[in-house]
Design a protein around this motif. Sequence first.
Motif, PDB file in Angstrom:
ATOM      1  N   LYS A  78      30.444  33.921  32.787  1.00 53.86           N
ATOM      2  CA  LYS A  78      30.085  32.622  32.207  1.00 53.86           C
ATOM      3  C   LYS A  78      29.337  32.800  30.889  1.00 53.86           C
ATOM      4  O   LYS A  78      29.583  32.059  29.926  1.00 53.86           O
ATOM      5  CB  LYS A  78      29.243  31.811  33.191  1.00 53.86           C
ATOM      6  N   ASN A  79      28.453  33.772  30.845  1.00 52.69           N
ATOM      7  CA  ASN A  79      27.698  34.026  29.610  1.00 52.69           C
ATOM      8  C   ASN A  79      28.619  34.457  28.472  1.00 52.69           C
ATOM      9  O   ASN A  79      28.440  34.040  27.312  1.00 52.69           O
ATOM     10  CB  ASN A  79      26.624  35.084  29.846  1.00 52.69           C
ATOM     11  N   ILE A  80      29.604  35.291  28.787  1.00 50.66           N
ATOM     12  CA  ILE A  80      30.560  35.732  27.764  1.00 50.66           C
ATOM     13  C   ILE A  80      31.405  34.557  27.282  1.00 50.66           C
ATOM     14  O   ILE A  80      31.566  34.331  26.082  1.00 50.66           O
ATOM     15  CB  ILE A  80      31.469  36.852  28.317  1.00 50.66           C
ATOM     16  N   LEU A  81      31.945  33.797  28.227  1.00 47.91           N
ATOM     17  CA  LEU A  81      32.822  32.683  27.869  1.00 47.91           C
ATOM     18  C   LEU A  81      32.077  31.583  27.120  1.00 47.91           C
ATOM     19  O   LEU A  81      32.657  30.920  26.253  1.00 47.91           O
ATOM     20  CB  LEU A  81      33.481  32.109  29.123  1.00 47.91           C
ATOM     21  N   ASN A  82      30.814  31.398  27.449  1.00 45.18           N
ATOM     22  CA  ASN A  82      30.033  30.364  26.756  1.00 45.18           C
ATOM     23  C   ASN A  82      30.023  30.583  25.245  1.00 45.18           C
ATOM     24  O   ASN A  82      30.057  29.617  24.473  1.00 45.18           O
ATOM     25  CB  ASN A  82      28.600  30.333  27.287  1.00 45.18           C
ATOM     26  N   LYS A  83      29.986  31.830  24.835  1.00 49.12           N
ATOM     27  CA  LYS A  83      29.971  32.130  23.395  1.00 49.12           C
ATOM     28  C   LYS A  83      31.283  31.684  22.737  1.00 49.12           C
ATOM     29  O   LYS A  83      31.278  31.155  21.618  1.00 49.12           O
ATOM     30  CB  LYS A  83      29.726  33.622  23.175  1.00 49.12           C
ATOM     31  N   ALA A  84      32.375  31.902  23.433  1.00 47.46           N
ATOM     32  CA  ALA A  84      33.681  31.479  22.913  1.00 47.46           C
ATOM     33  C   ALA A  84      33.819  29.964  22.954  1.00 47.46           C
ATOM     34  O   ALA A  84      34.299  29.338  22.003  1.00 47.46           O
ATOM     35  CB  ALA A  84      34.803  32.130  23.722  1.00 47.46           C
ATOM     36  N   LEU A  85      33.388  29.363  24.046  1.00 42.49           N
ATOM     37  CA  LEU A  85      33.521  27.920  24.227  1.00 42.49           C
ATOM     38  C   LEU A  85      32.699  27.144  23.209  1.00 42.49           C
ATOM     39  O   LEU A  85      33.157  26.120  22.682  1.00 42.49           O
ATOM     40  CB  LEU A  85      33.102  27.549  25.650  1.00 42.49           C
ATOM     41  N   ASN A  86      31.500  27.624  22.917  1.00 39.23           N
ATOM     42  CA  ASN A  86      30.672  26.957  21.909  1.00 39.23           C
ATOM     43  C   ASN A  86      31.335  26.992  20.540  1.00 39.23           C
ATOM     44  O   ASN A  86      31.306  26.016  19.788  1.00 39.23           O
ATOM     45  CB  ASN A  86      29.288  27.621  21.849  1.00 39.23           C
ATOM     46  N   ARG A  87      31.937  28.136  20.226  1.00 40.00           N
ATOM     47  CA  ARG A  87      32.611  28.281  18.929  1.00 40.00           C
ATOM     48  C   ARG A  87      33.798  27.312  18.833  1.00 40.00           C
ATOM     49  O   ARG A  87      34.007  26.660  17.807  1.00 40.00           O
ATOM     50  CB  ARG A  87      33.091  29.730  18.761  1.00 40.00           C
ATOM     51  N   ILE A  88      34.574  27.203  19.905  1.00 39.39           N
ATOM     52  CA  ILE A  88      35.726  26.312  19.922  1.00 39.39           C
ATOM     53  C   ILE A  88      35.285  24.856  19.820  1.00 39.39           C
ATOM     54  O   ILE A  88      35.856  24.071  19.051  1.00 39.39           O
ATOM     55  CB  ILE A  88      36.559  26.531  21.201  1.00 39.39           C
TER      56      ILE A  88
END
Length: 293
Positions: A78-88
């Motif tokens: 979740k921590n890894i994906l959050n970085k991508a999701l915020n950017r998107i």
Amino acid sequence: MGSKATTVEEQIQKLSNRGMVFEESGGIDKAKEILLDVGYYRLGFYWNPFEIDKDHNFAAGTKFSDVVCLYYLDVDLKNILNKALNRIEINLRTQLIYYVSNTYPDNPTWFASKKVMYPHFVDNFPNLSYTEKFKLSNKPIKKHHLNYPNDIFAPAWKTLEFLTFGTIYTIFYSLKDENLKKKIAGLYGIKKIYIFQNFLKTVIFIRNICAHSGILFDSNTPKEIETTPLILFNDNNRHSLDSSIKVILYFLETISKSRKNIIEKEIISLFESHSGNPVIQKIITEKIGYIKK
């Protein structure tokens, strides 16, 4: 867990009676520490894959340490994906504000115009999104209305910055101009609007889980992800978490290839870090749907 509160000692006894093994370093004392940190109820979502019957008994040899390992795998992912999701999310918000605002330069509050948006959205927007609470809790919006008391809404470049990702999607969906929608979808290499919207729903589904500390590892999208030559799904499973991750990485690559590569490597590294644990590897393959290339 039942309708009666239990002590951590009682919780451990229940788990032991159901077949849980407490053999990791620290034993029972470490288990107490973790249960008081994470919580019996929350950890229950992570020992669920180890249960074998309706009475919640565990498969032989089920270790508490594997349950904890799965929990932290979920947290780390979740921590890894959050970085991508915020950017998107930020990128889509920016593109929507820019292209629609420049299409209607004389209408800074185009999101509230029935010439631009479908009437249903415009009619519901003040009650569902642009509430008094919204105006008071976001300082730039509050300041705008203090400076311009006659304005019903702040302009799009202010307002949309504080709306949820779900509302941003709804704004895109509610635009009348299909060519404008195609133009925005085309920024991400997608020609068909319905595929773009399906992908966005997938991203938002995972974003909501990550943002609200939900259970991620066995999250299947309620609706199938659309087929497209842009993405190849493992075993053609268009509901799995791995397929959702592929959609997220696709979006991220259209924004920044270098960032996509970094995030993808972090995900692979996380999964590979559990290669020595066959129990967790089975969950990564069967529940998440990840297959090593």
